[in-house]
Design an enzyme around this catalytic site. Structure first.
Site, PDB file in Angstrom:
ATOM      1  N   CYS A 274       0.973  -1.116  -0.165  1.00  0.00           N
ATOM      2  CA  CYS A 274      -0.046   0.098  -0.023  1.00  0.00           C
ATOM      3  C   CYS A 274       1.022   1.081   0.086  1.00  0.00           C
ATOM      4  CB  CYS A 274      -1.055   0.057   1.274  1.00  0.00           C
ATOM      5  SG  CYS A 274      -2.029  -1.124   1.346  1.00  0.00           S
TER       6      CYS A 274
ATOM      7  N   ARG B  87      -4.561   7.078   0.539  1.00  0.00           N
ATOM      8  CA  ARG B  87      -3.716   5.813   0.059  1.00  0.00           C
ATOM      9  C   ARG B  87      -4.255   5.109  -0.965  1.00  0.00           C
ATOM     10  NH1 ARG B  87      -5.797   1.876   3.934  1.00  0.00           N
ATOM     11  NH2 ARG B  87      -3.834   0.835   3.562  1.00  0.00           N
TER      12      ARG B  87
ATOM     13  N   ASN C 227       0.226  -2.280   5.604  1.00  0.00           N
ATOM     14  CA  ASN C 227       0.612  -3.657   6.125  1.00  0.00           C
ATOM     15  C   ASN C 227       1.907  -3.317   6.666  1.00  0.00           C
ATOM     16  OD1 ASN C 227      -1.199  -5.739   5.822  1.00  0.00           O
ATOM     17  ND2 ASN C 227       0.208  -6.984   4.782  1.00  0.00           N
TER      18      ASN C 227
HETATM   19  C1  LIG Z   1      -4.684  -5.894   3.586  1.00  0.00           C
HETATM   20  C2  LIG Z   1      -4.694  -4.240   4.048  1.00  0.00           C
HETATM   21  C3  LIG Z   1      -3.390  -3.774   3.746  1.00  0.00           C
HETATM   22  C4  LIG Z   1      -2.921  -3.663   2.448  1.00  0.00           C
HETATM   23  C5  LIG Z   1      -1.609  -4.023   2.067  1.00  0.00           C
HETATM   24  O1  LIG Z   1      -0.510  -3.611   2.817  1.00  0.00           O
HETATM   25  N1  LIG Z   1      -1.441  -5.263   1.334  1.00  0.00           N
HETATM   26  C6  LIG Z   1      -0.321  -5.816   1.205  1.00  0.00           C
HETATM   27  C7  LIG Z   1      -0.048  -7.180   1.543  1.00  0.00           C
HETATM   28  S1  LIG Z   1       1.720  -7.328   1.599  1.00  0.00           S
HETATM   29  O2  LIG Z   1       2.439  -6.527   2.478  1.00  0.00           O
HETATM   30  O3  LIG Z   1       2.233  -7.311   0.077  1.00  0.00           O
HETATM   31  O4  LIG Z   1       1.847  -8.807   1.951  1.00  0.00           O
HETATM   32  C8  LIG Z   1      -5.126  -4.044   5.555  1.00  0.00           C
HETATM   33  C9  LIG Z   1      -5.125  -2.395   5.592  1.00  0.00           C
HETATM   34  C10 LIG Z   1      -6.502  -2.386   6.648  1.00  0.00           C
HETATM   35  C11 LIG Z   1      -6.676  -3.777   7.010  1.00  0.00           C
HETATM   36  C12 LIG Z   1      -8.013  -3.909   7.726  1.00  0.00           C
HETATM   37  C13 LIG Z   1      -8.134  -3.013   8.917  1.00  0.00           C
HETATM   38  C14 LIG Z   1      -9.359  -3.245   9.774  1.00  0.00           C
HETATM   39  C15 LIG Z   1      -9.473  -4.602  10.211  1.00  0.00           C
HETATM   40  C16 LIG Z   1      -8.449  -5.230  11.057  1.00  0.00           C
HETATM   41  C17 LIG Z   1      -8.603  -6.511  11.660  1.00  0.00           C
HETATM   42  O5  LIG Z   1      -7.839  -6.953  12.478  1.00  0.00           O
HETATM   43  C18 LIG Z   1      -8.757  -7.599  10.517  1.00  0.00           C
HETATM   44  C19 LIG Z   1      -9.758  -7.128   9.194  1.00  0.00           C
HETATM   45  C20 LIG Z   1      -9.391  -5.608   8.919  1.00  0.00           C
HETATM   46  C21 LIG Z   1     -10.659  -5.332   7.917  1.00  0.00           C
HETATM   47  C22 LIG Z   1      -8.316  -5.375   8.158  1.00  0.00           C
HETATM   48  C23 LIG Z   1      -8.067  -6.352   6.890  1.00  0.00           C
HETATM   49  C24 LIG Z   1      -6.845  -6.071   6.277  1.00  0.00           C
HETATM   50  O6  LIG Z   1      -5.566  -6.417   7.036  1.00  0.00           O
HETATM   51  C25 LIG Z   1      -6.480  -4.498   5.783  1.00  0.00           C
HETATM   52  C26 LIG Z   1      -7.605  -4.378   4.677  1.00  0.00           C
END
Ligand SMILES: C[C@H](CCC(=O)NCCS(=O)(=O)O)[C@H]1CC[C@H]2[C@@H]3CC[C@@H]4C[C@H](O)CC[C@]4(C)[C@H]3C[C@H](O)[C@]12C
Length: 325
Positions: free
Chosen positions: A2, A16, A79
């Protein structure tokens, strides 16, 4: 992966890119002032600042990925895999779970200075939202309408709050390491370079844009951090909201992950699911999605903010093309 940014152009714009291989069913959600915010370990906030942002609503609880409040304080969770660490509950600390962290800060703080104050006694705790929605390894960018920004990282060594002078956050490594790496790129420039490699010899300026030849362009978080710093800090300031919002989205889309370029499992690709940005002074929330380049907007003050009910706006999907003949 992200990328989150704070763009300064008259007003301040914060938001973002959310990059992932699966969509969570997020939508634009306005939490009005009287929605009771329950916390697992902290007292309920019955009255608080109203919040607009991207969230997944689960059991009538807005799980914010990013957002901003009516005072112009913004916050995004990104993340921080393998580095984030959340702790057991400690008596006497302000024990807040990562999924509660955005409401906790945006509900109570007007600006970064107030947020810093609130963080002094914070303990980010390892409490899941549910068995289905486990802890996410996140770190956060917090920014305000005066242009201040901080990064919050909870690692095995404790809670770290860093001033962020560049207004950019991506993913790993830790923020101080990103800043150290950034120093390697100081000579990247929008202008064509002067030959300091061998000043007495002539080298061809065979292309425009040679000043950015050494700019990283990878999908990885370190490359995106550098590329976004260059893009954002050389972006022009427009004279109108339309120009600024246009510039803002160009800055974010400069580090967009296109489908097919970031393979996270065989034949599975991470891509930029949405890009969003809020004008922190006016409360207008803008977004684009991967499927729709059109900029959509939700103005928080058009929602009744003196209410207890969440207002939800499903994302507009599907490309709209202006047919000209
Ligand atoms: C995955 C996303 C980050 C994107 C990212 O960076 N992706 C790269 C992966 S990689 O780094 O390339 O491997 C993050 C950012 C915000 C997060 C939500 C926050 C609220 C809630 C918290 C709870 O505890 C769990 C569920 C919940 C809905 C979360 C789901 C998920 O975690 C979200 C969407």
């Amino acid at each position: 992966m992200c990328t989150s940014i704070l763009y300064t152009a008259g007003d301040h714009y914060f938001g973002r890119n959310l990059d992932l291989e699966v969509s969570f069913g997020q939508e634009v959600v306005v939490t009005p002032r009287d929605y009771p915010f329950d916390f697992r370990q902290m007292p309920t906030l019955d009255h608080h600042y109203a919040i607009i942002g991207m969230a997944l609503v689960k059991d009538n609880y807005p799980l914010y990925f990013d957002g901003a409040n009516e005072e112009g304080l913004g916050m995004a969770g990104l993340n921080f895999a393998g580095l984030a660490h959340f702790f057991p509950v400690v008596d006497g600390k302000d024990n807040v779970s990562p999924f509660e962290f955005i409401p906790y800060v945006l509900g109570q703080c007007k600006n970064v200075a107030e947020a810093k104050q609130l963080l002094v006694n914070l303990n980010l705790v390892n409490i899941n939202f549910s068995d289905q929605l486990q802890l996410s390894p996140l770190h956060w960018l917090i920014a305000d309408r005066q242009g201040a920004a901080i990064v919050v990282e909870s690692t095995p060594s404790g809670l770290h709050v860093y001033d962020n002078p560049v207004g950019v956050l991506t993913n790993n490594p830790e923020f101080p390491s990103q800043m150290t790496n950034l120093a390697n790129y100081q000579s990247v420039s929008p202008a064509n370079p002067v030959n300091t490699l061998m000043p007495k010899k002539e080298l061809m300026t065979y292309s425009r844009g040679l000043g950015s030849h050494m700019l990283p362009g990878g999908m990885d978080s370190e490359s995106r951090f550098v590329k976004e710093c260059f893009t954002l800090h050389n972006a022009p300031e427009g004279d109108s909201e339309l120009e600024n919002v246009t510039n803002y989205f160009h800055c974010l889309h400069a580090v967009e992950q296109q489908k097919g370029l970031d393979e996270v499992a065989p034949a599975t690709f991470e891509y930029t699911i949405y890009s969003d940005g809020i004008n922190l002074a006016t409360g207008t929330f803008y977004y684009t999605t991967y499927e729709d380049n059109q900029i959509n907007a939700v103005q928080m003050h058009n929602v009744n903010l003196n209410s207890r009910e969440l207002a939800q706006f499903p994302l507009v999907k599907g490309q709209s093309i202006h047919a000209q003949n």
